[in-house]
Each structure stands twice: as structure tokens, then as C-alpha cells.
Design a protein around this motif. Structure first.
Motif, mmCIF file in Angstrom:
data_model
loop_
_atom_site.group_PDB
_atom_site.id
_atom_site.type_symbol
_atom_site.label_atom_id
_atom_site.label_comp_id
_atom_site.label_asym_id
_atom_site.label_seq_id
_atom_site.Cartn_x
_atom_site.Cartn_y
_atom_site.Cartn_z
ATOM 1 N N GLU A 80 56.679 69.158 -8.871
ATOM 2 C CA GLU A 80 57.100 68.542 -10.129
ATOM 3 C C GLU A 80 58.482 69.100 -10.469
ATOM 4 O OE1 GLU A 80 57.836 68.193 -14.244
ATOM 5 O OE2 GLU A 80 57.238 70.138 -13.425
ATOM 6 N N ASN A 88 60.184 70.103 -13.121
ATOM 7 C CA ASN A 88 60.375 71.295 -13.952
ATOM 8 C C ASN A 88 59.867 72.564 -13.265
ATOM 9 O OD1 ASN A 88 61.644 70.220 -16.437
ATOM 10 N ND2 ASN A 88 59.835 68.924 -16.370
ATOM 11 N N TYR A 113 63.584 70.595 -19.157
ATOM 12 C CA TYR A 113 62.398 69.857 -19.606
ATOM 13 C C TYR A 113 62.794 68.754 -20.592
ATOM 14 C CZ TYR A 113 58.030 68.687 -21.882
ATOM 15 O OH TYR A 113 56.974 67.990 -22.401
ATOM 16 N N VAL A 114 63.607 69.107 -21.573
ATOM 17 C CA VAL A 114 64.034 68.132 -22.577
ATOM 18 C C VAL A 114 64.833 67.001 -21.930
ATOM 19 C CG1 VAL A 114 65.542 67.799 -24.597
ATOM 20 C CG2 VAL A 114 63.959 69.740 -24.519
ATOM 21 N N THR A 167 64.937 65.958 -18.773
ATOM 22 C CA THR A 167 64.231 65.110 -17.802
ATOM 23 C C THR A 167 63.031 64.400 -18.413
ATOM 24 O OG1 THR A 167 62.915 66.974 -16.981
ATOM 25 C CG2 THR A 167 64.967 66.477 -15.812
ATOM 26 N N THR A 168 62.506 64.905 -19.524
ATOM 27 C CA THR A 168 61.333 64.294 -20.141
ATOM 28 C C THR A 168 61.713 63.286 -21.216
ATOM 29 O OG1 THR A 168 60.062 66.311 -19.731
ATOM 30 C CG2 THR A 168 59.161 64.779 -21.351
ATOM 31 N N TYR A 169 62.681 63.620 -22.042
ATOM 32 C CA TYR A 169 63.007 62.788 -23.195
ATOM 33 C C TYR A 169 64.305 61.996 -23.068
ATOM 34 C CZ TYR A 169 59.261 65.494 -25.227
ATOM 35 O OH TYR A 169 58.040 66.079 -25.457
ATOM 36 N N TYR A 174 67.514 64.418 -12.670
ATOM 37 C CA TYR A 174 67.340 65.873 -12.702
ATOM 38 C C TYR A 174 68.510 66.646 -12.101
ATOM 39 C CZ TYR A 174 65.606 65.706 -7.843
ATOM 40 O OH TYR A 174 65.475 65.536 -6.499
ATOM 41 N N SER A 232 71.141 66.649 -14.811
ATOM 42 C CA SER A 232 70.660 67.566 -15.855
ATOM 43 C C SER A 232 70.916 69.010 -15.441
ATOM 44 C CB SER A 232 69.169 67.364 -16.107
ATOM 45 O OG SER A 232 68.907 66.082 -16.591
#
Length: 133
Positions: free
Chosen positions: A42, A44, A97-98, A100-102, A107, A110
Motif C-alpha cells: 500500500e 502509505n 497520507y493527506v 494521496t487520500t484526499y 504518489y 506527492s
């Protein structure tokens, strides 16, 4: 017009830091890609693992080529380096995390943006608090 003196110790140190940082960046990105694309971790978790490994490589290269040891004993220097690196790692993981998630940001982009931010933090901390000026 302002001219930079490339022989200035601080300019020389910044250039070395950027060179070593570039090596560490590409090493970290290669690990991240390996962990995500080859081992299918994954994103993260892969970022955390790649960053953790890269911190060790960065310490070795920074201690060897960029900064002078001697402000503290080697043991205290290593402890200080890794203590502040944990703060950088925490920021890295949270921001990744922020992003790639929101946010719809790939990635690798990021990680690149985060690395620039963390590099400034790392240089200031390492120069002022860990190694000799």
C-alpha cells in the motif's frame, strides 16, 4: 547585482547538501516505486518503509560529506539525528497520507513535494542543532 561566492563555506555546504539530498531523493523514490509497483505494498506503508531506509542512508552521507561531526559524541549525534528524523518522518507520512487520500495527486509527485519541504527542515535542524557549523 548580488553575486554568490561559490567558495563561501555555507554555499559549499548547501550545494553538498543538495547533491547528497538528490542522491537520497532518487534512492527513496526508487524504493517507493519498488515497494508499490513490484511488491504491491500500500502506498502509505511503502512510503513509511522507503523513508525509514532512506533516513539511514542520509545520515551516512550527511555525516561523511556535508556536516562536521564533533558538536556531540557520536552516540549523541546519532540520537539527535534520528530523533529529528522521526519528526520529519512523521510529517512525511501525514502529508503523504493527506495528499494521496484526499487530493488527486500521484504518489511520486506527492513524495517529491513533501521531500522539498522536509529537506529545508532537515538542513536547518542538522546545521543548527546536530552538527558543527
Amino acid at each position: 547585482m548580488f553575486k554568490y561566492n561559490l567558495r563561501s563555506p555555507i554555499v559549499h555546504q548547501i550545494l553538498l547538501f543538495l547533491f547528497v539530498g538528490g542522491i537520497c531523493y532518487f534512492f527513496g523514490i526508487a524504493l517507493l516505486l519498488l515497494f508499490v509497483e513490484i511488491t504491491h505494498f500500500e502506498v502509505n506503508f511503502a512510503n513509511f518503509l522507503a523513508s525509514l531506509i532512506t533516513i539511514f542512508v542520509c545520515y551516512l552521507l550527511n555525516a561523511k560529506f556535508v556536516f562536521k561531526s564533533g558538536r556531540y559524541s557520536r552516540q549523541k549525534e546519532v540520537m539527535a539525528f534520528f530523533s529529528f528524523s522521526i519528526i520529519g518522518l512523521f510529517l512525511n507520512v501525514v502529508l503523504m497520507y493527506v495528499m494521496t487520500t484526499y487530493l488527486p495527486i500521484w504518489y511520486v509527485i506527492s513524495k517529491t513535494l513533501i521531500t522539498i519541504f522536509i529537506a529545508v527542515f532537515n538542513f536547518i535542524v542538522r546545521k543548527k542543532l546536530i552538527f558543527l557549523d
